[in-house]
Design a protein around this motif. Sequence first.
Motif, PDB file in Angstrom:
ATOM      1  N   LYS A 190       5.015   6.981   1.885  1.00  0.00           N
ATOM      2  CA  LYS A 190       5.484   5.801   2.603  1.00  0.00           C
ATOM      3  C   LYS A 190       4.805   4.577   2.005  1.00  0.00           C
ATOM      4  CE  LYS A 190       6.432   8.148   6.967  1.00  0.00           C
ATOM      5  NZ  LYS A 190       6.242   9.477   6.373  1.00  0.00           N
ATOM      6  N   LEU A 191       5.416   3.418   2.234  1.00  0.00           N
ATOM      7  CA  LEU A 191       4.877   2.146   1.752  1.00  0.00           C
ATOM      8  C   LEU A 191       4.534   1.251   2.937  1.00  0.00           C
ATOM      9  CD1 LEU A 191       7.310   1.346  -1.215  1.00  0.00           C
ATOM     10  CD2 LEU A 191       4.987   2.257  -1.354  1.00  0.00           C
ATOM     11  N   ARG A 221       0.844  -1.191   0.000  1.00  0.00           N
ATOM     12  CA  ARG A 221       0.000   0.000   0.000  1.00  0.00           C
ATOM     13  C   ARG A 221       0.884   1.247   0.000  1.00  0.00           C
ATOM     14  NH1 ARG A 221      -3.968  -1.689   5.009  1.00  0.00           N
ATOM     15  NH2 ARG A 221      -4.985  -3.519   4.032  1.00  0.00           N
ATOM     16  N   THR A 222       0.422   2.292  -0.720  1.00  0.00           N
ATOM     17  CA  THR A 222       1.117   3.587  -0.732  1.00  0.00           C
ATOM     18  C   THR A 222       0.360   4.561   0.166  1.00  0.00           C
ATOM     19  OG1 THR A 222       1.903   3.245  -2.980  1.00  0.00           O
ATOM     20  CG2 THR A 222       1.935   5.500  -2.146  1.00  0.00           C
ATOM     21  N   ILE A 223       1.093   5.197   1.103  1.00  0.00           N
ATOM     22  CA  ILE A 223       0.482   6.149   2.039  1.00  0.00           C
ATOM     23  C   ILE A 223       1.119   7.512   1.791  1.00  0.00           C
ATOM     24  CG2 ILE A 223       0.075   6.727   4.464  1.00  0.00           C
ATOM     25  CD1 ILE A 223       0.430   3.777   5.101  1.00  0.00           C
ATOM     26  N   GLY A 283       9.723   4.125   4.676  1.00  0.00           N
ATOM     27  CA  GLY A 283       9.846   5.250   3.762  1.00  0.00           C
ATOM     28  C   GLY A 283      11.267   5.343   3.249  1.00  0.00           C
ATOM     29  N   ILE A 284      11.545   6.427   2.547  1.00  0.00           N
ATOM     30  CA  ILE A 284      12.890   6.654   2.003  1.00  0.00           C
ATOM     31  C   ILE A 284      13.380   8.020   2.477  1.00  0.00           C
ATOM     32  CG2 ILE A 284      14.261   6.910  -0.101  1.00  0.00           C
ATOM     33  CD1 ILE A 284      12.341   5.079  -1.504  1.00  0.00           C
ATOM     34  N   LYS A 285      14.583   8.048   3.046  1.00  0.00           N
ATOM     35  CA  LYS A 285      15.163   9.298   3.551  1.00  0.00           C
ATOM     36  C   LYS A 285      15.618  10.196   2.394  1.00  0.00           C
ATOM     37  CE  LYS A 285      16.971   7.169   7.793  1.00  0.00           C
ATOM     38  NZ  LYS A 285      18.193   6.887   8.584  1.00  0.00           N
TER      39      LYS A 285
END
Length: 237
Positions: free
Chosen positions: A166-167, A153-155, A188-190
Amino acid sequence: MTSITDPNVSDRFTSAMEEIHNKQLKAYGEITDATTELCQSHRQFVKSALDTCLKKCKDDEMLFETIQAFKRDLEQKSASLKEKRHAITDMISEIEQKEMQKDDIIQKIEKLKEEQVKRKELIESQNKANKDRLRNLQKARLVFQDHLGMEIRTILSKTQSANGEKLQFVFRNINPLDQDSAYVVTMGIKEDGSYQIVSSDPMLECLPVLESRLQETNNLPAFLANIRKEFISQARR
């Protein structure tokens, strides 16, 4: 020798005395004339000398006034020259300051160029890393979603920004007693492109260790497989 009884003696004596007297009068007259002439000459000399002195004094006064005028003019020119020197000094100082500012601006521009090149390289590196991560996600999707029933899911945050995205990885078929029960990991990705584990539900104590291993290997499928194993192990306790 003539006798004094001579009757002509008296006349001759008188005549001689008159002659002497006339000579003296003549000499006196000559002396008087010479004295008068000398007096007139002296007056003319004194007048000439006085006129010369007066003219000299007047010339000296004019010369003094000229010298004073030259002196005042020199003082004014000296003051003006001093002001111009100060102005030139200030101008030189301002030029030197601008040159320093120019050098500083050039250095800043060069630094910005270097930073821009580094930023460009970093962006290219992050894009490449993101593409690699996207491929890993696609592989993980194929492995986990198609074969193990994992849902991705994508948030998005309220700002809908990339940094807020975020995933969620939703695992099922974990608990034998409840196959539909969801076990979730949110990540997530920084800004530097590295993965960041936000949370897990239920909470896994080993999550920091698994996150650190993911940072080192950048192997997302292996990370998700280990997460699944930990959820299975926790569900069977």
